[in-house]
Design a protein around this motif. Sequence first.
Motif, PDB file in Angstrom:
ATOM      1  N   ARG A  22      74.189  78.991 -57.437  1.00 15.95           N
ATOM      2  CA  ARG A  22      74.850  78.475 -58.798  1.00 15.95           C
ATOM      3  C   ARG A  22      73.890  78.112 -60.048  1.00 15.95           C
ATOM      4  O   ARG A  22      74.157  78.950 -61.749  1.00 15.95           O
ATOM      5  N   ASP A  23      72.732  78.155 -60.154  1.00 18.13           N
ATOM      6  CA  ASP A  23      71.803  77.339 -60.783  1.00 18.13           C
ATOM      7  C   ASP A  23      71.319  79.200 -61.797  1.00 18.13           C
ATOM      8  O   ASP A  23      71.130  79.401 -62.615  1.00 18.13           O
ATOM      9  N   ALA A  24      71.559  79.892 -61.289  1.00 19.27           N
ATOM     10  CA  ALA A  24      71.006  81.285 -61.213  1.00 19.27           C
ATOM     11  C   ALA A  24      72.188  82.398 -62.046  1.00 19.27           C
ATOM     12  O   ALA A  24      71.668  82.110 -62.921  1.00 19.27           O
ATOM     13  N   VAL A  25      73.447  82.318 -61.582  1.00 22.04           N
ATOM     14  CA  VAL A  25      74.507  82.548 -61.987  1.00 22.04           C
ATOM     15  C   VAL A  25      74.352  81.931 -63.950  1.00 22.04           C
ATOM     16  O   VAL A  25      74.400  82.127 -64.647  1.00 22.04           O
ATOM     17  N   GLU A  26      74.665  80.735 -64.043  1.00 23.57           N
ATOM     18  CA  GLU A  26      74.254  79.441 -64.404  1.00 23.57           C
ATOM     19  C   GLU A  26      73.059  80.021 -65.693  1.00 23.57           C
ATOM     20  O   GLU A  26      73.245  80.582 -67.040  1.00 23.57           O
ATOM     21  N   ALA A  27      71.862  80.564 -64.760  1.00 25.32           N
ATOM     22  CA  ALA A  27      70.811  80.853 -66.250  1.00 25.32           C
ATOM     23  C   ALA A  27      71.484  82.708 -66.086  1.00 25.32           C
ATOM     24  O   ALA A  27      70.960  82.742 -68.639  1.00 25.32           O
ATOM     25  N   VAL A  28      71.915  83.542 -66.107  1.00 27.70           N
ATOM     26  CA  VAL A  28      71.860  84.819 -66.340  1.00 27.70           C
ATOM     27  C   VAL A  28      73.333  84.540 -67.301  1.00 27.70           C
ATOM     28  O   VAL A  28      73.390  85.036 -68.245  1.00 27.70           O
TER      29      VAL A  28
ATOM     30  N   THR B  77      69.565  94.514 -56.498  1.00 28.80           N
ATOM     31  CA  THR B  77      69.401  93.292 -56.013  1.00 28.80           C
ATOM     32  C   THR B  77      70.017  91.966 -57.213  1.00 28.80           C
ATOM     33  O   THR B  77      69.229  92.308 -58.002  1.00 28.80           O
ATOM     34  N   ALA B  78      70.656  91.312 -57.106  1.00 30.89           N
ATOM     35  CA  ALA B  78      70.441  90.185 -58.255  1.00 30.89           C
ATOM     36  C   ALA B  78      69.356  89.833 -59.043  1.00 30.89           C
ATOM     37  O   ALA B  78      68.986  90.173 -60.731  1.00 30.89           O
ATOM     38  N   HIS B  79      69.209  89.194 -58.128  1.00 29.89           N
ATOM     39  CA  HIS B  79      67.339  89.310 -58.834  1.00 29.89           C
ATOM     40  C   HIS B  79      66.312  90.400 -59.601  1.00 29.89           C
ATOM     41  O   HIS B  79      66.437  90.095 -60.884  1.00 29.89           O
ATOM     42  N   SER B  80      66.903  91.428 -58.836  1.00 26.67           N
ATOM     43  CA  SER B  80      66.333  92.343 -60.143  1.00 26.67           C
ATOM     44  C   SER B  80      66.850  93.095 -61.221  1.00 26.67           C
ATOM     45  O   SER B  80      66.283  93.677 -62.260  1.00 26.67           O
ATOM     46  N   LEU B  81      68.003  93.611 -60.820  1.00 31.46           N
ATOM     47  CA  LEU B  81      69.028  93.839 -61.992  1.00 31.46           C
ATOM     48  C   LEU B  81      68.858  92.453 -63.168  1.00 31.46           C
ATOM     49  O   LEU B  81      68.498  92.995 -64.850  1.00 31.46           O
ATOM     50  N   LEU B  82      68.963  91.019 -63.122  1.00 33.23           N
ATOM     51  CA  LEU B  82      69.330  90.217 -63.931  1.00 33.23           C
ATOM     52  C   LEU B  82      68.029  89.123 -64.290  1.00 33.23           C
ATOM     53  O   LEU B  82      68.565  88.610 -65.141  1.00 33.23           O
ATOM     54  N   LYS B  83      66.552  89.971 -63.238  1.00 38.48           N
ATOM     55  CA  LYS B  83      65.475  89.208 -63.754  1.00 38.48           C
ATOM     56  C   LYS B  83      66.092  88.298 -63.422  1.00 38.48           C
ATOM     57  O   LYS B  83      65.147  87.450 -63.533  1.00 38.48           O
ATOM     58  N   VAL B  84      66.326  87.490 -62.847  1.00 38.19           N
ATOM     59  CA  VAL B  84      66.268  85.861 -62.121  1.00 38.19           C
ATOM     60  C   VAL B  84      65.126  85.579 -61.029  1.00 38.19           C
ATOM     61  O   VAL B  84      64.951  86.383 -59.930  1.00 38.19           O
ATOM     62  N   GLU B  85      63.902  84.744 -61.630  1.00 34.07           N
ATOM     63  CA  GLU B  85      62.917  84.844 -61.175  1.00 34.07           C
ATOM     64  C   GLU B  85      63.548  83.923 -59.469  1.00 34.07           C
ATOM     65  O   GLU B  85      63.973  84.132 -59.391  1.00 34.07           O
ATOM     66  N   VAL B  86      62.766  84.369 -58.783  1.00 31.61           N
ATOM     67  CA  VAL B  86      62.800  84.280 -57.293  1.00 31.61           C
ATOM     68  C   VAL B  86      61.310  83.490 -56.726  1.00 31.61           C
ATOM     69  O   VAL B  86      60.369  83.201 -57.771  1.00 31.61           O
ATOM     70  N   LEU B  87      61.940  82.203 -56.444  1.00 27.57           N
ATOM     71  CA  LEU B  87      61.125  80.567 -56.306  1.00 27.57           C
ATOM     72  C   LEU B  87      60.140  80.861 -54.829  1.00 27.57           C
ATOM     73  O   LEU B  87      61.261  81.689 -54.110  1.00 27.57           O
TER      74      LEU B  87
END
Length: 155
Positions: free
Chosen positions: A81-87, A33-43
């Motif tokens: 978009r916030d997740a993409v911008e953070a990555v 998942t994008a959250h797992s690979l890119l370490k985007v926090e799950v809110l």
Amino acid sequence: LKYLLASIQSRGKVAVVCASTALAASNFTGGQTAHSLLKVEVLDEDDESPAQCMLHKHPRAMQLLNQAVLVGWDEFPNSDRDAVEAVYAALNGFAGKVLVCTGDFCQIPPVVKGGTRAAIVSQSIARSPLWSRFQKRQLTRPMRAVADPEYAEFA
């Protein structure tokens, strides 16, 4: 995307792939998942703050992404978009990498809890200032024609 990944990996280079959902990620060997690979926090569902990219806390993930020449992101239009911008910020604008995003804007939009249509649209990557940096392509023939040597005359 599968063809691109296999082509790059067959040359001994690193290519990674993620998707917005685990189901879509399972379509790829090594997909996450994008959250797992890119370490985007799950809110938490009540958290209204923008998603943060936590790659700085995961040196092994950052090392893998630094080695990658290609990052594939399936179901990209579903991403917030916030997740993409953070990555994008965490990876210094994907410097030195090719980011290949696939997906269909006519499918599921980003999830915004209790969001109005306007709120959901505003969270679309197409509303991000980054969107103008993307080169957009649209498939005009079946992927089999591109990936299968039997159909090479169409590629």
